[in-house]
Motif scaffolding. Structure first.
Motif, mmCIF file in Angstrom:
data_model
loop_
_atom_site.group_PDB
_atom_site.id
_atom_site.type_symbol
_atom_site.label_atom_id
_atom_site.label_comp_id
_atom_site.label_asym_id
_atom_site.label_seq_id
_atom_site.Cartn_x
_atom_site.Cartn_y
_atom_site.Cartn_z
ATOM 1 N N THR A 243 0.819 -1.205 0.000
ATOM 2 C CA THR A 243 0.000 0.000 0.000
ATOM 3 C C THR A 243 0.860 1.264 0.000
ATOM 4 O O THR A 243 2.063 1.222 0.247
ATOM 5 C CB THR A 243 -0.961 -0.004 1.203
ATOM 6 O OG1 THR A 243 -0.232 -0.375 2.380
ATOM 7 C CG2 THR A 243 -2.079 -1.001 0.977
ATOM 8 N N LEU A 244 0.212 2.391 -0.259
ATOM 9 C CA LEU A 244 0.921 3.633 -0.564
ATOM 10 C C LEU A 244 1.807 4.142 0.558
ATOM 11 O O LEU A 244 2.761 4.889 0.296
ATOM 12 C CB LEU A 244 -0.094 4.730 -0.932
ATOM 13 C CG LEU A 244 -0.630 4.725 -2.367
ATOM 14 C CD1 LEU A 244 -1.643 5.827 -2.548
ATOM 15 C CD2 LEU A 244 0.512 4.885 -3.368
ATOM 16 N N GLU A 247 5.476 3.818 -0.044
ATOM 17 C CA GLU A 247 6.114 4.426 -1.210
ATOM 18 C C GLU A 247 7.422 5.123 -0.818
ATOM 19 O O GLU A 247 8.438 5.010 -1.512
ATOM 20 C CB GLU A 247 5.159 5.419 -1.865
ATOM 21 C CG GLU A 247 5.643 5.960 -3.193
ATOM 22 C CD GLU A 247 4.564 6.742 -3.918
ATOM 23 O OE1 GLU A 247 4.596 6.788 -5.159
ATOM 24 O OE2 GLU A 247 3.675 7.305 -3.232
ATOM 25 N N GLU A 270 3.337 0.183 -5.327
ATOM 26 C CA GLU A 270 2.380 0.615 -4.314
ATOM 27 C C GLU A 270 1.012 0.909 -4.929
ATOM 28 O O GLU A 270 0.917 1.414 -6.052
ATOM 29 C CB GLU A 270 2.882 1.876 -3.595
ATOM 30 C CG GLU A 270 4.276 1.738 -2.998
ATOM 31 C CD GLU A 270 5.377 2.050 -4.002
ATOM 32 O OE1 GLU A 270 5.084 2.671 -5.033
ATOM 33 O OE2 GLU A 270 6.540 1.650 -3.756
ATOM 34 N N PHE A 271 -0.033 0.607 -4.188
ATOM 35 C CA PHE A 271 -1.402 0.910 -4.610
ATOM 36 C C PHE A 271 -2.163 1.519 -3.439
ATOM 37 O O PHE A 271 -1.742 1.426 -2.275
ATOM 38 C CB PHE A 271 -2.109 -0.356 -5.120
ATOM 39 C CG PHE A 271 -2.396 -1.366 -4.039
ATOM 40 C CD1 PHE A 271 -3.635 -1.410 -3.418
ATOM 41 C CD2 PHE A 271 -1.422 -2.278 -3.647
ATOM 42 C CE1 PHE A 271 -3.891 -2.346 -2.413
ATOM 43 C CE2 PHE A 271 -1.667 -3.210 -2.645
ATOM 44 C CZ PHE A 271 -2.901 -3.245 -2.038
ATOM 45 N N ALA A 272 -3.295 2.136 -3.734
ATOM 46 C CA ALA A 272 -4.086 2.805 -2.705
ATOM 47 C C ALA A 272 -4.826 1.795 -1.830
ATOM 48 O O ALA A 272 -5.360 0.800 -2.322
ATOM 49 C CB ALA A 272 -5.089 3.758 -3.351
ATOM 50 N N SER A 329 -5.902 1.381 -7.950
ATOM 51 C CA SER A 329 -5.282 2.595 -8.466
ATOM 52 C C SER A 329 -4.309 3.145 -7.417
ATOM 53 O O SER A 329 -4.172 2.585 -6.331
ATOM 54 C CB SER A 329 -6.344 3.652 -8.794
ATOM 55 O OG SER A 329 -6.896 4.176 -7.598
ATOM 56 N N LYS A 330 -3.672 4.262 -7.752
ATOM 57 C CA LYS A 330 -2.807 4.960 -6.797
ATOM 58 C C LYS A 330 -3.553 6.095 -6.107
ATOM 59 O O LYS A 330 -3.017 6.718 -5.189
ATOM 60 C CB LYS A 330 -1.569 5.507 -7.507
ATOM 61 C CG LYS A 330 -0.428 4.486 -7.633
ATOM 62 C CD LYS A 330 0.816 5.151 -8.160
ATOM 63 C CE LYS A 330 2.030 4.211 -8.098
ATOM 64 N NZ LYS A 330 2.488 3.964 -6.726
ATOM 65 N N GLN A 332 -6.129 7.735 -3.623
ATOM 66 C CA GLN A 332 -6.853 7.387 -2.409
ATOM 67 C C GLN A 332 -8.333 7.720 -2.591
ATOM 68 O O GLN A 332 -8.694 8.778 -3.095
ATOM 69 C CB GLN A 332 -6.307 8.179 -1.218
ATOM 70 C CG GLN A 332 -4.845 7.886 -0.896
ATOM 71 C CD GLN A 332 -4.666 6.566 -0.152
ATOM 72 O OE1 GLN A 332 -5.517 5.684 -0.226
ATOM 73 N NE2 GLN A 332 -3.563 6.433 0.552
#
Length: 566
Positions: A243-244, A247, A270-272, A329-330, A332
């Motif tokens: 998760t973000l 990052e 990383e993803f949201a 997606s990235k 939030q």
């Protein structure tokens, strides 16, 4: 596990839109460039609590990608912090992941603690390369020396210890010579880096704690940011999807695998996170709810832990579909709880039988029905799915109906039962109310009706019409049950949290109805079996409190749909 992008695929006469998310695009490119021979993903929970709906997104994403690319999926426990971890959480996480993913072989389950020897050797390698040193600063002093976002950090006075001194001290740390907090092993990177994570982060600390897997073998334990890239590299993970919030840690991740010279290093992406509106997901908050007795455990059906959703009656298919609708997606964003409810309705509506249950009963007596006679009516198990067949439902002179289905003085457009009105008893006959009785407080205790034997459901009767249809159960054969109705544990009007950090508890989050009647076919229901109770919603047999002599049903979701799919 895709969300729409602009990619298209030419299929001849027309173009077919192919949905790909940004992670799939990265993997596609890595495969095309020859950087990835085999897709290997992992879900790496720390066993310090129960998983919740947010973790489900990572499970579905990582396992789905492995399946999509004919790769391999690992469940790996990041059990490097024995101060917070318990075997109970390990067992619950395995059960949750198996439930969401389906099959999960034992050779897909890994533990970071299995690599402690490897991690120790990696730490020695960094020391020998002059890339790590033993530091005597306290945790507070390390924070002070680190600097700020605007000011560079100050090097530790122990930063320039010799390789031989660092090897000696680190060996003595492992041997247990030093107290907790007295020494740590730090990476030697850049105290002036704009990324705070690169300012000589701690790699190892002293912790004289028994580990749930390795016992008392170790008294030093690696930090997550050091252990995680090593675990990924050792297991051959191709894409480390997280998760973000990680990052900013990616440069340190890359530094570790580069300095340790791993071949085919994993790539972090990383993803949201998945955020769900008006729910409690924080482990410390749920723990407080459990400890205060507000909920009956981590699997209380009012929570959104995976165990709680399973106990309430949600299905793996509904969870996976919810994750798909939420997208990858990235950016939030938050998903509405109504979307989750929509997914379980959609999953159950064609799969589960529609049964009759009376939750707030009042007796109805058909005065002209033969005494001591029970007939069995043919009833469809699911009107939208004929393949589910039919069942026999008993019908007799005395029935139970829901109290809301009768009114002495009804308002306009009330089409159910009231004095003089005729309705259809679902799957049975037309009945007309001829009278009623009340107690001293004016509460209705019994309703009297006559029935028309010519109006039997399925007989082809085509005479007069009625506007109302109500459900019922036969009093002589009905089984008693407890029904639990759930609302959000949070008072949505006040928000999730108070200013002091406590939770705004909804006092009406649980309603227990202990005088419900169900048709006899439901008496054979087993824990986790689910049904639609006509006009009430979808219900599941509770896996914890229900028994053969005391059936307990949890309402999964009502029939009212507040979510409109796009």
């Amino acid at each position: 596990m895709s969300s729409p992008v602009d990619n298209t695929e030419n299929t001849g006469d027309e173009k077919e839109v192919v949905s790909r998310n940004f992670i799939e695009n990265i993997i596609d490119k890595d495969i095309a460039d020859g950087c990835c021979k085999k897709v290997v993903t992992r879900f790496p929970p720390e066993p310090n609590g129960y998983l919740h709906i947010g973790h489900a997104k990572s499970i579905v994403l990582n396992s789905g990608l492995a399946q999509e690319y004919n790769g391999i999926f690992h469940l790996r426990f990041d059990d490097t912090n024995p101060m917070k971890e318990e075997a109970e959480f390990v067992e619950s996480i395995i059960e949750d992941v198996k439930w969401i993913c389906g099959d999960l072989d034992t050779d897909q389950i890994y533990y970071a603690s299995e690599y402690f020897d490897t991690m120790y050797e990696c730490a020695l390698k960094l020391i020998k390369k002059g890339k790590a040193y033993v530091c005597d600063l306290s945790a507070e002093e390390i924070r002070q020396y680190r600097g700020t976002l605007k000011e560079p950090g100050t090097p530790s006075p122990y930063r320039d210890r010799s390789v031989s001194e660092n090897l000696d001290l680190f060996g003595r740390m492992r041997a247990g010579e030093f107290e907790e907090g007295s020494k740590v092993l730090r990476a030697k990177i850049d105290m002036a880096s704009p990324n705070m994570n690169m300012r000589d982060p701690v790699l190892y600390r002293v912790a004289k704690v028994i580990h749930h897997n390795t016992g008392d073998k170790w008294c030093i334990y690696p930090m997550y940011d050091f252990a995680h890239p090593i675990e990924d590299a050792v297991e051959g993970i191709s894409h480390s999807i997280c998760t973000l919030e990680f990052e900013d840690h990616r440069p340190l991740y890359d530094w570790v695998v580069r300095e340790l010279e791993f071949e085919n290093p994993p790539k972090q992406i990383e993803f949201a996170k998945l955020y769900l509106t008006n729910v409690v997901t924080g482990k410390r908050y749920i723990k407080k709810l459990v400890e205060d007795g507000i909920v009956d455990g981590w699997d209380d059906p009012r929570l959104v832990s995976v165990a709680a959703l399973r106990r309430r009656g949600f299905t793996p298919e509904s969870i996976r579909n919810f994750i798909k609708l939420s997208g990858i997606s990235k950016a939030q964003s938050s998903s509405d709880y109504a979307m989750l409810e929509y997914c379980i309705r959609e999953d159950l509506k064609l799969k589960r039988p529609r049964m009759m249950a009376v939750l707030n009963p009042v007796k109805l007596t058909i005065t002209n029905y033969p005494e001591n006679e029970i007939e069995y009516l043919d009833v469809s198990n699911n009107q939208e799915n004929e393949e589910m067949g039919t069942r026999k439902v008993p019908f007799g002179k005395e029935l139970y109906i829901d109290r809301d289905d009768f009114m002495i003085e009804p308002p306009k457009k009330y089409f159910r039962l009231y004095p003089g009105n005729e309705v259809r008893l679902m799957n049975a006959y037309f009945v007309t109310c001829t009278g009623y009785e009340t107690d001293d407080n004016g509460n209705v205790t019994e309703v009297y009706c006559t029935y028309d034997p010519e109006t039997k459901s399925g007989s082809g009767f085509s005479g007069r019409k009625v506007k109302g249809t109500i459900h019922w159960v036969c009093a002589e054969t009905a089984e008693k049950a407890e029904v639990r109705l759930y609302e959000n544990i949070v008072d949505e009007e006040k928000g999730v949290y108070n200013e002091d950090g406590t939770i705004n508890i909804n006092p009406d989050s649980l309603t227990v109805l202990d005088n419900c009647y169900i048709e006899p076919a439901l008496s054979e229901a087993a824990p986790m079996d689910s049904f639609q109770f006509v006009r009430h919603g979808y219900f599941c047999v509770d896996s914890k409190d229900s028994s053969k002599g005391h059936l307990v049903f949890n309402r999964i979701v009502s029939l009212k749909n507040l979510y409109k799919p796009k």
